[in-house]
Design a protein around this motif. Structure first.
Motif, mmCIF file in Angstrom:
data_model
loop_
_atom_site.group_PDB
_atom_site.id
_atom_site.type_symbol
_atom_site.label_atom_id
_atom_site.label_comp_id
_atom_site.label_asym_id
_atom_site.label_seq_id
_atom_site.Cartn_x
_atom_site.Cartn_y
_atom_site.Cartn_z
ATOM 1 N N ALA A 133 80.245 48.045 25.782
ATOM 2 C CA ALA A 133 80.338 49.718 25.428
ATOM 3 C C ALA A 133 78.633 50.112 26.442
ATOM 4 O O ALA A 133 78.406 51.181 26.145
ATOM 5 N N GLY A 138 79.516 56.340 23.608
ATOM 6 C CA GLY A 138 80.530 56.305 22.746
ATOM 7 C C GLY A 138 80.382 57.537 21.244
ATOM 8 O O GLY A 138 79.515 57.116 20.651
ATOM 9 N N PHE A 145 76.542 52.339 21.268
ATOM 10 C CA PHE A 145 76.528 52.406 22.673
ATOM 11 C C PHE A 145 75.778 52.433 23.602
ATOM 12 O O PHE A 145 75.266 51.730 24.781
#
Length: 247
Positions: A133, A138, A145
């Motif tokens: 991530a 994200g 993230f």
């Protein structure tokens, strides 16, 4: 003199696997997590393990863990919180703040304390558990993230600062791992999750080799490489569809 290994988020999942590896290699293990019962169960199988229950979302508790741990030769910053949802919702802030407190502030403070001890001594290792991530934004998991991107960036910088001073800093960046993390955060882990024992072993070996970044699995390496090629405008909708953690 035995090597002392401090592991955060040590009660289950990756943290427990790191503890088993360290103990198997003859090191003294210091376990910290929120759940005392889980820590005690793990400590029962590891001879000489020290247990420090603590909530790392509280900076005072982070400092207490460091003071009780005393001298640390290896720090594994494994504790982390996840979560998903619409960033605009006002009633999710408490959970999001705790995520930042643990994923960013606690990991940073412990790394700072560790380097402050290790650099003058001329020896030591730090492993920061980040994530794939860290390579992309994200959507609907924006804070999680971003926290992993921070941890990866911090690790890279500290790796460079520590180079040549007897200390190594490594970022472990796995894809989804088969642990209780997804259930705890109300997340969908996906069909292909890596075994925690495998990821811990790969991360441990990479740390001991002094590597800057460790990405378990060929698929993970391919995904990380792809993010440097694809433009963000294309990546964002792909990541959003893949995560499917919609508000």
């Amino acid at each position: 003199m035995s090597v002392r290994v401090l592991i955060t988020g040590a009660s289950r999942g990756l943290g427990a696997e790191f503890a088993r590896i360290a103990a198997a290699e003859g090191h003294r293990v210091i376990l910290t997590a929120r759940n005392r019962d889980d820590l005690d169960r793990l400590a029962a199988e590891i001879d000489g393990a020290e247990v420090i229950p603590a909530d790392l979302s509280d900076p005072a508790e982070v400092e207490r863990v460091w003071q009780e741990a005393r001298e640390v030769d290896i720090l594994i910053n494994n504790a982390g919180l996840g979560g998903s949802g619409d960033f605009a919702k006002p009633d999710t802030w408490d959970r999001e703040r705790h995520m930042l407190d643990v994923n960013v502030l606690a990991a940073t403070l412990l790394a700072k304390r560790a380097l402050g001890q290790m650099v003058p001594r001329g020896s030591g290792r730090i492993l920061n558990v980040a994530s794939l991530a860290a390579w992309v934004p994200g959507p609907n998991m924006a804070i999680y993230f971003a926290s992993k991107a921070y941890l990866r960036s911090l690790s890279d910088a500290l790796h460079h600062e520590a180079k040549g001073r007897g200390v190594t800093v490594t970022a472990l960046c796995p894809g989804p791992v088969d642990t209780a993390f997804f259930e705890a955060g109300g997340l969908r882990g996906g069909r292909r999750m890596l075994p925690a024992s495998d990821v811990a072993r790969i991360g441990w070996d990479g740390m001991m080799a002094g590597r800057r970044t460790v990405i378990p699995g060929a698929q993970g390496k391919l995904l990380a490489a792809a993010t440097s090629i694809l433009p963000r405008a294309l990546l964002l909708p792909i990541v959003a569809r893949t995560l499917n953690h919609r508000p």
